[in-house]
Design a protein around this motif. Structure first.
Motif, PDB file in Angstrom:
ATOM      1  N   VAL A 142       0.847  -1.197   0.000  1.00 11.63           N
ATOM      2  CA  VAL A 142       0.000   0.000   0.000  1.00 11.63           C
ATOM      3  C   VAL A 142       0.878   1.241   0.000  1.00 11.63           C
ATOM      4  CG1 VAL A 142      -1.816   1.273   1.194  1.00 11.63           C
ATOM      5  CG2 VAL A 142      -1.769  -1.229   1.322  1.00 11.63           C
ATOM      6  N   THR A 169      -1.246  -0.810  -4.394  1.00 10.68           N
ATOM      7  CA  THR A 169      -2.560  -0.197  -4.266  1.00 10.68           C
ATOM      8  C   THR A 169      -2.480   0.950  -3.270  1.00 10.68           C
ATOM      9  OG1 THR A 169      -4.921  -0.631  -3.829  1.00 10.68           O
ATOM     10  CG2 THR A 169      -3.326  -1.730  -2.396  1.00 10.68           C
ATOM     11  N   GLY A 170      -3.506   1.780  -3.240  1.00 13.46           N
ATOM     12  CA  GLY A 170      -3.521   2.921  -2.331  1.00 13.46           C
ATOM     13  C   GLY A 170      -4.863   3.613  -2.351  1.00 13.46           C
ATOM     14  N   ASP A 201      -3.653   0.822   6.160  1.00 11.28           N
ATOM     15  CA  ASP A 201      -3.194  -0.103   5.120  1.00 11.28           C
ATOM     16  C   ASP A 201      -4.141  -1.289   4.990  1.00 11.28           C
ATOM     17  OD1 ASP A 201      -1.055   1.510   4.647  1.00 11.28           O
ATOM     18  OD2 ASP A 201       0.482   0.045   5.161  1.00 11.28           O
ATOM     19  N   THR A 208      -9.468  -3.045  -1.894  1.00 12.21           N
ATOM     20  CA  THR A 208      -8.835  -3.188  -3.207  1.00 12.21           C
ATOM     21  C   THR A 208      -9.495  -4.257  -4.069  1.00 12.21           C
ATOM     22  OG1 THR A 208      -6.696  -2.385  -2.411  1.00 12.21           O
ATOM     23  CG2 THR A 208      -6.689  -3.767  -4.384  1.00 12.21           C
TER      24      THR A 208
END
Length: 219
Positions: A142, A169-170, A201, A208
């Motif tokens: 993340v 991902t973020g 996170d 996600t």
């Protein structure tokens, strides 16, 4: 440019990018364990995707591109190839077709993308090799997405993206993905830098998979 020179806006909290070593160590442990487990879990999917890439068009299986990472260090991000060979050299000639702004380059019906590539991109399967980047310590599960070196000449507040490791991902990826304008994506990246925690996170990781399965803004 040293990361210590990055400036924080007057009324924002001190960036968690400078969090104490124990929290960083815990994040790194989660990254390594998570990436290793995920690689084992997605191995059959990764193999099927690799076969699709090789059968669909001639060229290498993996696409490697220099990106700017933690503390400004450059590294080669790994992706399954989704474009025809030589597509990177066509980018400048296609600048007028760019549908994004700022440091982003996106074309919804990009003619450089292969048939298999469109499918891989829709479900972010082309990003799976970046689990290896995580194990190498170049990325985190993340964090802000690493941008190509040519697009990462940040100034001012944008430099704070480099206070944390870039991620697979973020906040950006679970909040609209490719449909976000650069300013909105940057705002989310800086929000993450300023407030990240293990709890955040884990929350992003939970969001996600649904975002990927919906194909939100992916092309």
């Amino acid at each position: 440019m040293p990361v210590s020179d990055a400036k924080t806006a007057p009324h924002t909290p001190a960036p968690r990018g400078r969090a104490r070593g124990g929290v960083r160590a815990a994040k790194r442990c989660i990254d390594c364990a998570g990436a290793a487990v995920l690689l084992l879990f997605v191995a059959p999917v990764l193999m099927a995707a690799a076969v699709a890439v090789k059968l669909d068009s001639p060229g290498p299986l993996l696409f490697r591109q220099r990106r700017t990472g933690w503390r400004g260090k450059e590294f080669h991000v790994l992706k399954l190839r989704t474009m025809h060979v030589g597509s990177e050299r066509m980018r400048d000639a296609m600048a007028a077709s760019n549908e994004a702004d700022g440091h982003l380059f996106k074309i919804r019906e990009d003619p450089r993308v292969t048939r298999a590539g469109r499918w891989l991109r829709r479900y972010s399967l082309d990003e799976l090799p970046q689990l290896v980047n995580v194990l190498r310590g170049q990325m985190s599960l993340v964090g802000p997405r690493p941008l190509p070196v040519a697009d990462s000449a940040f100034t001012g507040e944008a430099r704070r993206r480099l206070l944390v490791r870039p991620g697979i991902t973020g906040l950006w990826q679970v909040s609209g993905r490719s449909d976000l304008a650069w300013e909105d994506a940057l705002r989310l990246d800086l929000e993450y830098v300023d407030t990240w925690s293990i709890r955040l996170d884990l929350a992003i990781l939970r969001r996600t998979l649904p975002a990927v399965l919906r194909g939100d803004g992916a092309y």
